[in-house]
Scaffold this motif. Sequence first.
Motif, mmCIF file in Angstrom:
data_model
loop_
_atom_site.group_PDB
_atom_site.id
_atom_site.type_symbol
_atom_site.label_atom_id
_atom_site.label_comp_id
_atom_site.label_asym_id
_atom_site.label_seq_id
_atom_site.Cartn_x
_atom_site.Cartn_y
_atom_site.Cartn_z
ATOM 1 N N ARG A 103 1.621 -3.869 7.381
ATOM 2 C CA ARG A 103 2.360 -4.968 6.982
ATOM 3 C C ARG A 103 1.737 -6.097 7.414
ATOM 4 O O ARG A 103 1.570 -7.352 6.391
ATOM 5 C CB ARG A 103 3.980 -4.914 7.618
ATOM 6 N N LEU A 131 -2.536 -11.732 1.960
ATOM 7 C CA LEU A 131 -2.042 -12.443 0.739
ATOM 8 C C LEU A 131 -1.495 -13.936 1.158
ATOM 9 O O LEU A 131 -1.306 -14.335 0.032
ATOM 10 C CB LEU A 131 -0.726 -11.355 0.528
ATOM 11 N N LEU A 146 4.828 -2.829 0.210
ATOM 12 C CA LEU A 146 3.611 -2.132 0.282
ATOM 13 C C LEU A 146 3.534 -0.978 1.085
ATOM 14 O O LEU A 146 2.671 -0.004 1.238
ATOM 15 C CB LEU A 146 2.339 -3.375 0.866
ATOM 16 N N VAL A 204 5.120 -14.379 -1.704
ATOM 17 C CA VAL A 204 4.302 -13.221 -0.865
ATOM 18 C C VAL A 204 5.194 -12.578 0.065
ATOM 19 O O VAL A 204 5.355 -11.184 0.364
ATOM 20 C CB VAL A 204 3.206 -13.933 -0.411
ATOM 21 N N ALA A 263 -1.597 -6.811 5.287
ATOM 22 C CA ALA A 263 -1.231 -7.582 3.949
ATOM 23 C C ALA A 263 -0.831 -8.897 4.008
ATOM 24 O O ALA A 263 -1.251 -9.555 3.240
ATOM 25 C CB ALA A 263 -0.024 -6.598 3.556
ATOM 26 N N LEU A 264 -0.131 -9.414 4.928
ATOM 27 C CA LEU A 264 0.264 -10.690 5.150
ATOM 28 C C LEU A 264 -1.116 -11.717 5.336
ATOM 29 O O LEU A 264 -1.033 -12.681 4.774
ATOM 30 C CB LEU A 264 1.318 -10.936 6.131
ATOM 31 N N HIS A 276 5.939 -8.588 0.251
ATOM 32 C CA HIS A 276 4.975 -7.683 1.060
ATOM 33 C C HIS A 276 5.503 -6.212 1.475
ATOM 34 O O HIS A 276 4.544 -5.626 1.938
ATOM 35 C CB HIS A 276 4.279 -8.596 2.078
ATOM 36 N N ASN A 277 6.693 -6.414 1.951
ATOM 37 C CA ASN A 277 7.087 -5.233 2.713
ATOM 38 C C ASN A 277 7.003 -3.875 1.764
ATOM 39 O O ASN A 277 6.945 -2.813 2.181
ATOM 40 C CB ASN A 277 8.654 -5.391 3.071
#
Length: 476
Positions: free
Chosen positions: A386, A393, A416, A409, A389-390, A413-414
């Motif tokens: 997580r 992104l 993913l 975003v 990804a942040l 994002h969660n």
Amino acid sequence: MKPDTHLPSPPPPSLGKRILQAGAWSLSGYALSQTVRFGSNLVMTRLLMPEMFGIMAIANLLMVSLTLLSDLGLCQNIVQSRRGDDPVFLGTAWAVQILRGALLGGIALALAGLLYLAQQAGLTDPGRAYGNPLLPRVIAWVAASAPICGFLSIRIATAVRHLQQKQVVWVEVTGQITGICITLAWAFHSPSIWALVAGNLGAATASVVASHLLLAGPRHRLAWDPSALAELLNFGRWILLSSTIGILAASADRLFLGAVVDAHILGVYAIGQLIVNTLENGVAKLFVSVSLPAMSEAARRDPAELRRLYYRLLGSFDLFLFFIAGFLFAGGKALIMVLYDARYAQAGSILAVLALALPAVRFSMAFQLYLAVGQPRLVTLINGVRLGALAVLLPIGFWLGGFGGVVWVIALHNYLTAPLVLYFNRRLGVAFSLRELGALPCFPLGLALGWLLGAALAHLGLIPPTAGWASVGVFP
């Protein structure tokens, strides 16, 4: 010879009954506290400027971040451990908690001093939230809440372990109402950010006092048992790493926005995020206070019962999460326009988009499953994905869509992490079931009701006709 008149003690309530009772108390207590909090927030937004909420949001974020960055999972450990009722084990946990609180307060105070020196040296932009001259002083005062909370009664953890949420609820409500009363009284007398600071410290102090007076149990005794400490640290190292990654992921939005927007926009964002955070925290609280102790007990007694209990608990939350996500996506802008004045109008679009994150809260149920079976490292791995990804992104979202791109975003994002959650669940014998899709129709139902709310308010002239869900995501 006298007959035996001793009556056998009644059997303890079943696990299912205790789950319902604990859930009812936890939900009602949370609903009461959030109703009071939300009502006071409506009053405070009319007394204070948005910039004050932005500054306080950063100070609170720092304290929450430090708390989670040093989180050893003491409560979770007591809940799932076979030594969770051992006085020596509890005394050792309490000693660790007190030392941790003192350390947190010292670190926060040092960070406030460093920020002040950075401002004096011209290393921060006065037009940004981090450059506000009030921020170091606010952080320094809020830092005092950490050593105060270190003395919270360890009986809170044992009450959660035995699904005795009634006492815990009274402690939490007492602390919160005390803090709100102090905040409102100060704000009416002197409308400044120090009303928020005073309420914060008052809530911490009242919670500690209430935890010792309202919770039944043996007398507190400090201990330092090597075997207990080893167990606490062995379990806690994964909780610590998971919390470190988790808080960076959870606070990445405000950390990133604080560097690229001013305090006004950050304050408006905090208002838009308030409702979504309230719902997320409420569900997460039920997960921790009900799901974790229930699944821990099931794992200790009969692991085969764990899968049935997992889906029974998850199903009830899914119905609510999908419905409320649809409702707020369609009606969030209308809701903000009715509740707040024109200065906070942009928060409506923020609320609507962030509502899409609510169905992903269901993955937190899997986190409680992993803790219940003694696998906290799985939570760490998911939080790591997580955060990664942040990190990728958020800059891309800002580059493509500015502030609005960042909000989208944060909202999405969660999802993913869903494949990883399903994989770990399958390894633990809790495979994907088509029952998990049963709540999907609740989303369009929520959409319809949210649209009806907006249409009704527009018809009554309370909001502009253009405030419907079709304009969601358009950030002026």
